[in-house]
Design a protein around this motif. Structure first.
Motif, PDB file in Angstrom:
ATOM      1  N   GLY A  52      61.612  21.925 -81.967  1.00  0.00           N
ATOM      2  CA  GLY A  52      61.632  22.538 -82.901  1.00  0.00           C
ATOM      3  C   GLY A  52      61.777  23.650 -84.039  1.00  0.00           C
ATOM      4  O   GLY A  52      61.537  24.893 -82.424  1.00  0.00           O
ATOM      5  N   THR A  53      62.086  24.143 -84.959  1.00  0.00           N
ATOM      6  CA  THR A  53      61.962  26.257 -85.674  1.00  0.00           C
ATOM      7  C   THR A  53      60.598  26.219 -86.535  1.00  0.00           C
ATOM      8  O   THR A  53      60.186  25.116 -87.187  1.00  0.00           O
ATOM      9  N   LEU A  54      60.134  26.720 -86.008  1.00  0.00           N
ATOM     10  CA  LEU A  54      58.812  27.509 -87.224  1.00  0.00           C
ATOM     11  C   LEU A  54      59.821  28.105 -88.814  1.00  0.00           C
ATOM     12  O   LEU A  54      60.837  29.111 -88.270  1.00  0.00           O
ATOM     13  N   PHE A  94      55.245  27.982 -95.017  1.00  0.00           N
ATOM     14  CA  PHE A  94      55.810  28.169 -93.956  1.00  0.00           C
ATOM     15  C   PHE A  94      55.733  26.490 -93.110  1.00  0.00           C
ATOM     16  O   PHE A  94      54.639  26.138 -93.735  1.00  0.00           O
ATOM     17  N   CYS A  95      56.905  26.139 -92.393  1.00  0.00           N
ATOM     18  CA  CYS A  95      56.647  24.935 -91.817  1.00  0.00           C
ATOM     19  C   CYS A  95      57.211  24.818 -90.838  1.00  0.00           C
ATOM     20  O   CYS A  95      57.691  25.533 -89.979  1.00  0.00           O
ATOM     21  N   LEU A  96      57.237  23.513 -90.143  1.00  0.00           N
ATOM     22  CA  LEU A  96      57.722  22.687 -89.143  1.00  0.00           C
ATOM     23  C   LEU A  96      59.343  22.016 -89.451  1.00  0.00           C
ATOM     24  O   LEU A  96      58.579  21.775 -89.471  1.00  0.00           O
ATOM     25  N   LYS A  97      60.527  23.160 -88.849  1.00  0.00           N
ATOM     26  CA  LYS A  97      61.282  21.802 -88.903  1.00  0.00           C
ATOM     27  C   LYS A  97      61.398  21.328 -87.516  1.00  0.00           C
ATOM     28  O   LYS A  97      61.815  21.685 -86.715  1.00  0.00           O
ATOM     29  N   ASP A  98      61.453  19.987 -87.588  1.00  0.00           N
ATOM     30  CA  ASP A  98      61.014  18.993 -86.412  1.00  0.00           C
ATOM     31  C   ASP A  98      63.007  18.960 -85.514  1.00  0.00           C
ATOM     32  O   ASP A  98      64.208  19.352 -86.566  1.00  0.00           O
ATOM     33  N   GLN A  99      62.841  18.220 -84.590  1.00  0.00           N
ATOM     34  CA  GLN A  99      63.790  18.554 -83.990  1.00  0.00           C
ATOM     35  C   GLN A  99      64.973  17.486 -85.268  1.00  0.00           C
ATOM     36  O   GLN A  99      66.099  16.999 -84.463  1.00  0.00           O
ATOM     37  N   VAL A 134      60.630  26.501 -80.188  1.00  0.00           N
ATOM     38  CA  VAL A 134      59.391  25.918 -80.566  1.00  0.00           C
ATOM     39  C   VAL A 134      58.883  25.002 -79.656  1.00  0.00           C
ATOM     40  O   VAL A 134      59.756  24.099 -80.154  1.00  0.00           O
ATOM     41  N   VAL A 135      57.804  24.589 -78.506  1.00  0.00           N
ATOM     42  CA  VAL A 135      58.089  23.660 -78.253  1.00  0.00           C
ATOM     43  C   VAL A 135      56.632  22.592 -78.718  1.00  0.00           C
ATOM     44  O   VAL A 135      55.516  23.269 -78.692  1.00  0.00           O
ATOM     45  N   TYR A 136      56.951  21.513 -79.392  1.00  0.00           N
ATOM     46  CA  TYR A 136      55.299  20.788 -79.839  1.00  0.00           C
ATOM     47  C   TYR A 136      55.126  18.988 -79.204  1.00  0.00           C
ATOM     48  O   TYR A 136      56.343  18.866 -78.838  1.00  0.00           O
ATOM     49  N   THR A 137      54.102  18.845 -80.015  1.00  0.00           N
ATOM     50  CA  THR A 137      54.102  17.434 -79.624  1.00  0.00           C
ATOM     51  C   THR A 137      53.149  16.625 -80.519  1.00  0.00           C
ATOM     52  O   THR A 137      52.024  17.755 -81.840  1.00  0.00           O
ATOM     53  N   ILE A 187      57.766  20.340 -91.812  1.00  0.00           N
ATOM     54  CA  ILE A 187      56.429  19.651 -91.883  1.00  0.00           C
ATOM     55  C   ILE A 187      55.125  20.915 -92.046  1.00  0.00           C
ATOM     56  O   ILE A 187      55.687  21.936 -91.726  1.00  0.00           O
ATOM     57  N   ASP A 188      54.324  20.447 -92.983  1.00  0.00           N
ATOM     58  CA  ASP A 188      53.991  21.781 -93.490  1.00  0.00           C
ATOM     59  C   ASP A 188      52.472  21.817 -92.919  1.00  0.00           C
ATOM     60  O   ASP A 188      52.277  21.710 -92.001  1.00  0.00           O
ATOM     61  N   THR A 189      52.186  23.576 -92.538  1.00  0.00           N
ATOM     62  CA  THR A 189      51.224  24.009 -92.456  1.00  0.00           C
ATOM     63  C   THR A 189      49.967  23.291 -92.093  1.00  0.00           C
ATOM     64  O   THR A 189      49.882  23.451 -91.223  1.00  0.00           O
TER      65      THR A 189
END
Length: 306
Positions: free
Chosen positions: A26-28, A37-42, A87-90, A47-49
């Protein structure tokens, strides 16, 4: 198998089952308008901080690093002002409320970024050549935004290069502060090769001043040179001072004493000097008056009063 330690019990029994982790890219994102500030998933969801965590190479909260992968910066009108990292996340235990970001994702052949105003492409050092062992052994840290470029390159041959450039109205300054206890707070820089400082103008074209310490055998020297060609050099033959005028001064309790004043006063005293003889006192001025006047004129030309 169950194992025991004082006060604890834990099991290594595989029959208790296991969970399978999945990894996504995804991308921060940082929204300037909402200061969010959050994560934009695939899938494009945000998704919030509060649900995000990051891996760290430190083991406690007293030490560590205060940094995250660079986010996409979204302007007031919704435009992307600056691109960030992938970024790689799980999801820990499969929960979307507990996301662990493992780090930035980068392919081996990194895509070269946009060149700056001078045509320099600082991201070229992030590109790896799978057929060049030096490229694979090289270590590069690059930080770049609209205000500064910061780069540290450790090549495969024992050289370390640090580069910092301010962009736009940014200052681009490097500061080091060392504070010790009483009689401490010392800084020691030790080297066995040449030491060279070059000061240039803002356009990086004209040399303003240089400070050089060279330990080349039989040619050792310390040299200071400015844009006006004034030069101070210390070498095995002695000291050299070259300048259009030289100001050498000291101070006592009542007045300033300069080398110029000492020399000119000495010449004036010699010119006025008389000596007793059997026929009376000699008469000033001396026969070689012109020689003394030249010494005085040369001192006035070379040395400054203030």
């Amino acid at each position: 198998m169950t194992m025991y330690a004082e006060g604890f019990e834990y099991s290594l029994d595989p029959s208790r089952g296991s969970s399978q982790a999945t990894f996504e890219i995804g991308t921060l994102v940082f929204f300037k308008k909402d200061k969010r500030f959050c994560l934009k998933d695939q899938n494009g969801s945000l998704i919030d901080t509060i649900s995000l965590g990051f891996l760290t190479d430190e083991w406690n909260t007293l030490d560590g690093t205060g940094k995250v992968p660079k986010p996409d910066i979204i302007g007031e009108a919704g435009e992307i002002e600056e691109r960030g990292d992938k970024v790689v996340y799980t999801a820990i235990n499969g929960s979307r409320n507990n996301i662990l970001i493992l780090g930035s994702y980068q392919s081996l052949l990194h895509e070269i970024g946009t060149k700056d105003a001078e045509g320099k492409d600082y991201e070229k050092n992030l590109t790896l050549d799978g057929e060049d062992i030096k490229s694979l052994l090289k270590k590069t840290v690059l930080r770049r935004n609209k205000k500064r470029i910061y780069e540290v390159v450790e090549d495969a041959e024992g050289n370390l290069t640090l580069y910092l450039e301010g962009l736009g109205e940014s200052k681009g300054s490097l500061s080091i502060k060392v504070k010790g206890t009483e009689n401490a707070g010392n800084v020691k820089l030790e080297l066995n090769g040449k030491f060279l400082i070059i000061q240039k103008d803002t356009g990086d074209k004209e040399v303003i001043a240089t400070l050089e310490m060279d330990n080349t055998k039989d040619a050792e020297k310390v040299k200071i040179l400015d844009k006006y060609k004034n030069r101070i050099e210390l070498n095995k033959k002695g000291a050299v001072v070259e300048a259009e005028t030289i100001h050498i001064t000291g101070k006592d309790a009542t007045k300033e004493i300069t080398m110029k004043k000492i020399l000119t006063d000495l010449v004036d005293a010699i010119i006025k000097m008389t000596q007793p003889t059997t026929n009376g006192s000699t008469i000033a001025p001396p026969v070689n008056m012109a020689d003394f006047m030249k010494v005085k004129q040369d001192a006035e030309k070379l040395l400054k009063e203030n």
